[in-house]
Design an enzyme around this catalytic site. Structure first.
Site, PDB file in Angstrom:
ATOM      1  N   LYS A  45       0.309  -0.748   0.305  1.00 58.36           N
ATOM      2  CA  LYS A  45      -0.002  -0.579   0.210  1.00 58.36           C
ATOM      3  C   LYS A  45       0.573   1.114   0.053  1.00 58.36           C
ATOM      4  CE  LYS A  45      -2.635  -1.279   3.772  1.00 58.36           C
ATOM      5  NZ  LYS A  45      -3.449  -0.790   4.658  1.00 58.36           N
ATOM      6  N   LYS A  47       2.563   2.210   2.322  1.00 65.57           N
ATOM      7  CA  LYS A  47       3.097   2.912   4.198  1.00 65.57           C
ATOM      8  C   LYS A  47       4.285   1.804   4.495  1.00 65.57           C
ATOM      9  CE  LYS A  47      -1.309   3.044   6.289  1.00 65.57           C
ATOM     10  NZ  LYS A  47      -2.251   2.310   7.008  1.00 65.57           N
TER      11      LYS A  47
END
Length: 153
Positions: A45, A47
């Site tokens: 993602k 992140k």
């Protein structure tokens, strides 16, 4: 009949906003299942987490509001999880409003308001200046502090 609620999140740097969300979710049903994003999924993602998956899962698992913690490994698992855990309600913060409406044929979908003034993104942003400090500079600062402690101790 037991009402099961499910949510998903990274839950990095656990804070009062996370606690408020989980408390509200627990009040919506009899059983709360929480999917915690794995480190590998967070990488996909884009992140970066500060707290490893196992620690984040253990923190959330230890809360009295949470009945079960499962790993979230990809976006597609939600429908399978809803079926596997006989979920009645999928709920998540309203910053995701509209993103999970596709789940509505399988269960109720609820977006809850966030806690004002606190977010993991804000916390990480406030730490950015510390990321730019080199290890040598940091070690030097600890040496200075240790010397001061000795001088004033």
């Amino acid at each position: 009949m037991t009402k099961t609620v499910i949510t998903y999140g990274t839950f990095d740097m656990f804070h009062i906003g996370h606690l408020n969300l989980l408390r509200r979710l627990a009040e919506m049903g009899d059983c709360l299942v929480v999917g915690i994003s794995t480190d590998e999924f967070n990488t996909l993602k884009g992140k970066r987490t500060l707290i490893p998956f196992e620690h984040r899962a253990e923190i959330v698992r230890s809360l009295r509001y949470v009945d079960q913690v499962i790993p979230e490994t990809d976006w597609e698992q939600k429908i399978q999880d809803i079926q596997r855990y006989s979920v009645d309600t999928f709920a998540i913060g309203d910053d995701w409003k509209g993103h999970f409406d596709f789940l509505s044929p399988h269960c109720e979908v609820v977006y809850l308001p966030r806690t004002d003034g606190v977010s993991t993104t804000q916390l990480k942003r406030s730490l950015n200046p510390f990321y730019s400090v080199s290890r040598d500079e940091l070690m030097n600062a600890f040496d200075v502090l240790d010397t001061l402690r000795k001088d004033f101790g």
